[in-house]
Design a protein around this motif. Structure first.
Motif, PDB file in Angstrom:
ATOM      1  N   ARG A 158       0.829  -1.206   0.000  1.00  0.00           N
ATOM      2  CA  ARG A 158       0.000   0.000   0.000  1.00  0.00           C
ATOM      3  C   ARG A 158       0.865   1.258   0.000  1.00  0.00           C
ATOM      4  O   ARG A 158       0.555   2.237  -0.681  1.00  0.00           O
ATOM      5  N   LYS A 159       1.955   1.223   0.769  1.00  0.00           N
ATOM      6  CA  LYS A 159       2.862   2.370   0.794  1.00  0.00           C
ATOM      7  C   LYS A 159       3.486   2.596  -0.579  1.00  0.00           C
ATOM      8  O   LYS A 159       3.604   3.742  -1.046  1.00  0.00           O
ATOM      9  N   ILE A 160       3.891   1.518  -1.223  1.00  0.00           N
ATOM     10  CA  ILE A 160       4.507   1.625  -2.547  1.00  0.00           C
ATOM     11  C   ILE A 160       3.507   2.183  -3.559  1.00  0.00           C
ATOM     12  O   ILE A 160       3.855   3.021  -4.407  1.00  0.00           O
ATOM     13  N   ILE A 161       2.255   1.749  -3.464  1.00  0.00           N
ATOM     14  CA  ILE A 161       1.219   2.272  -4.356  1.00  0.00           C
ATOM     15  C   ILE A 161       1.035   3.769  -4.131  1.00  0.00           C
ATOM     16  O   ILE A 161       0.979   4.556  -5.082  1.00  0.00           O
ATOM     17  N   ARG A 162       0.952   4.179  -2.862  1.00  0.00           N
ATOM     18  CA  ARG A 162       0.750   5.600  -2.551  1.00  0.00           C
ATOM     19  C   ARG A 162       1.927   6.448  -3.044  1.00  0.00           C
ATOM     20  O   ARG A 162       1.722   7.522  -3.633  1.00  0.00           O
ATOM     21  N   LEU A 163       3.130   5.967  -2.820  1.00  0.00           N
ATOM     22  CA  LEU A 163       4.303   6.734  -3.227  1.00  0.00           C
ATOM     23  C   LEU A 163       4.439   6.790  -4.740  1.00  0.00           C
ATOM     24  O   LEU A 163       4.857   7.810  -5.300  1.00  0.00           O
ATOM     25  N   THR A 164       4.069   5.713  -5.414  1.00  0.00           N
ATOM     26  CA  THR A 164       4.078   5.724  -6.881  1.00  0.00           C
ATOM     27  C   THR A 164       3.077   6.746  -7.401  1.00  0.00           C
ATOM     28  O   THR A 164       3.357   7.492  -8.338  1.00  0.00           O
ATOM     29  N   ALA A 165       1.894   6.776  -6.761  1.00  0.00           N
ATOM     30  CA  ALA A 165       0.864   7.738  -7.165  1.00  0.00           C
ATOM     31  C   ALA A 165       1.318   9.174  -6.947  1.00  0.00           C
ATOM     32  O   ALA A 165       0.858  10.094  -7.631  1.00  0.00           O
ATOM     33  N   GLN A 166       2.248   9.367  -6.008  1.00  0.00           N
ATOM     34  CA  GLN A 166       2.785  10.704  -5.753  1.00  0.00           C
ATOM     35  C   GLN A 166       3.898  11.075  -6.727  1.00  0.00           C
ATOM     36  O   GLN A 166       4.436  12.176  -6.670  1.00  0.00           O
ATOM     37  N   GLY A 167       4.224  10.138  -7.633  1.00  0.00           N
ATOM     38  CA  GLY A 167       5.211  10.425  -8.664  1.00  0.00           C
ATOM     39  C   GLY A 167       6.638  10.042  -8.329  1.00  0.00           C
ATOM     40  O   GLY A 167       7.565  10.368  -9.077  1.00  0.00           O
ATOM     41  N   LEU A 168       6.857   9.314  -7.229  1.00  0.00           N
ATOM     42  CA  LEU A 168       8.211   8.930  -6.855  1.00  0.00           C
ATOM     43  C   LEU A 168       8.725   7.782  -7.729  1.00  0.00           C
ATOM     44  O   LEU A 168       7.955   6.899  -8.121  1.00  0.00           O
ATOM     45  N   THR A 169      10.014   7.811  -8.024  1.00  0.00           N
ATOM     46  CA  THR A 169      10.655   6.721  -8.761  1.00  0.00           C
ATOM     47  C   THR A 169      10.873   5.543  -7.821  1.00  0.00           C
ATOM     48  O   THR A 169      10.765   5.663  -6.594  1.00  0.00           O
ATOM     49  N   GLU A 170      11.233   4.398  -8.400  1.00  0.00           N
ATOM     50  CA  GLU A 170      11.504   3.224  -7.571  1.00  0.00           C
ATOM     51  C   GLU A 170      12.663   3.493  -6.616  1.00  0.00           C
ATOM     52  O   GLU A 170      12.635   3.056  -5.460  1.00  0.00           O
ATOM     53  N   GLN A 171      13.681   4.214  -7.076  1.00  0.00           N
ATOM     54  CA  GLN A 171      14.814   4.522  -6.222  1.00  0.00           C
ATOM     55  C   GLN A 171      14.392   5.413  -5.059  1.00  0.00           C
ATOM     56  O   GLN A 171      14.784   5.190  -3.902  1.00  0.00           O
ATOM     57  N   ALA A 172      13.565   6.400  -5.353  1.00  0.00           N
ATOM     58  CA  ALA A 172      13.099   7.317  -4.304  1.00  0.00           C
ATOM     59  C   ALA A 172      12.203   6.589  -3.303  1.00  0.00           C
ATOM     60  O   ALA A 172      12.264   6.846  -2.095  1.00  0.00           O
ATOM     61  N   ILE A 173      11.391   5.679  -3.807  1.00  0.00           N
ATOM     62  CA  ILE A 173      10.534   4.890  -2.915  1.00  0.00           C
ATOM     63  C   ILE A 173      11.399   4.024  -2.004  1.00  0.00           C
ATOM     64  O   ILE A 173      11.152   3.913  -0.803  1.00  0.00           O
ATOM     65  N   ALA A 174      12.424   3.403  -2.602  1.00  0.00           N
ATOM     66  CA  ALA A 174      13.328   2.556  -1.818  1.00  0.00           C
ATOM     67  C   ALA A 174      13.971   3.343  -0.689  1.00  0.00           C
ATOM     68  O   ALA A 174      14.046   2.881   0.458  1.00  0.00           O
ATOM     69  N   GLU A 175      14.430   4.536  -0.990  1.00  0.00           N
ATOM     70  CA  GLU A 175      15.076   5.370   0.024  1.00  0.00           C
ATOM     71  C   GLU A 175      14.075   5.805   1.100  1.00  0.00           C
ATOM     72  O   GLU A 175      14.408   5.867   2.284  1.00  0.00           O
ATOM     73  N   SER A 176      12.859   6.084   0.690  1.00  0.00           N
ATOM     74  CA  SER A 176      11.831   6.523   1.631  1.00  0.00           C
ATOM     75  C   SER A 176      11.447   5.407   2.599  1.00  0.00           C
ATOM     76  O   SER A 176      11.190   5.664   3.782  1.00  0.00           O
TER      77      SER A 176
END
Length: 213
Positions: A158-176
């Motif tokens: 769910r977090k990954i879906i939300r962050l993707t919807a916010q426009g974050l890249t996979e690398q940015a999601i990983a760091e977050s």
């Protein structure tokens, strides 16, 4: 005479919480619990409840599918949906199926009391977060047919879906999330497979349609 209630949910912690809450509301009595659609039929036949508190997802099955049969078997039964889903399209689907109310799983004891009171008086009840102020729009949003898969989403997914919807890249999601980019990519591949999605655009649209963001 107290109002007789059956609760249908496949999470023991949820059942225990509802049981304790009902014990503090003297005018209501819990007469049975069920963890599957099949159990709901048998428990209602045995206990003849006044109200059924029904989760939408029971062991991977959609609780709404049972509503027509319950209406036929128990015409006086009042059905209160108790769910974590707050999509307006799903709420509309539930009301169209003939339920008497829709309560979200973050409801307080006070709201439970209000909902049960409305239902026993023959009134419709909608959770406070689903009322006009929260934009309950009976519009053209598609109703998801993937309730079991939605319920099975992990918090990480769910977090990954939300962050993707916010426009974050996979690398940015990983760091977050303090995980590897490979782990993010694997989660996204699994999400795409579960819901037959193909692109990030598909994922973002899906997330908004199902109130995941």
């Amino acid at each position: 005479m107290s109002t007789r209630i059956v609760v249908a949910d496949d999470h023991p912690v949820v059942l225990d919480g509802i049981r304790l809450m009902l014990e503090s509301l003297r005018e209501y009595t819990l007469v049975g619990v069920a963890t599957s659609l099949r159990e709901i039929v048998s428990v209602c036949a045995e206990t003849h409840p006044d109200i059924l508190v029904l989760d939408l997802n029971l062991e991977g099955q959609n609780g709404l599918d049972l509503v027509p049969e319950l209406r036929q078997r128990h015409p006086a039964l009042q059905i209160l949906i108790f769910s974590a889903y707050q999509s307006s399209s799903l709420t509309k689907k539930a009301l169209e199926a003939g339920v008497d109310g829709y309560l979200l799983k973050d409801a307080s004891k006070a709201e439970w009391a209000e909902a049960l009171s409305h239902i026993t008086q023959g009134k419709m009840y909608l959770s406070k977060h689903l009322k006009a102020g929260e934009g309950l729009r009976f519009d053209t949003q598609p109703v998801s047919t993937a309730f079991p898969q939605l319920a099975a989403l992990s918090e990480q997914e769910r977090k990954i879906i939300r962050l993707t919807a916010q426009g974050l890249t996979e690398q940015a999601i990983a760091e977050s999330l303090f995980i590897s980019k490979h782990t993010v990519h694997t989660h996204k591949k699994n999400i795409f497979r579960k819901f037959r999605l193909h692109t990030n655009t598909d994922l973002v649209k899906f997330a908004y349609e199902n109130s995941l963001v």
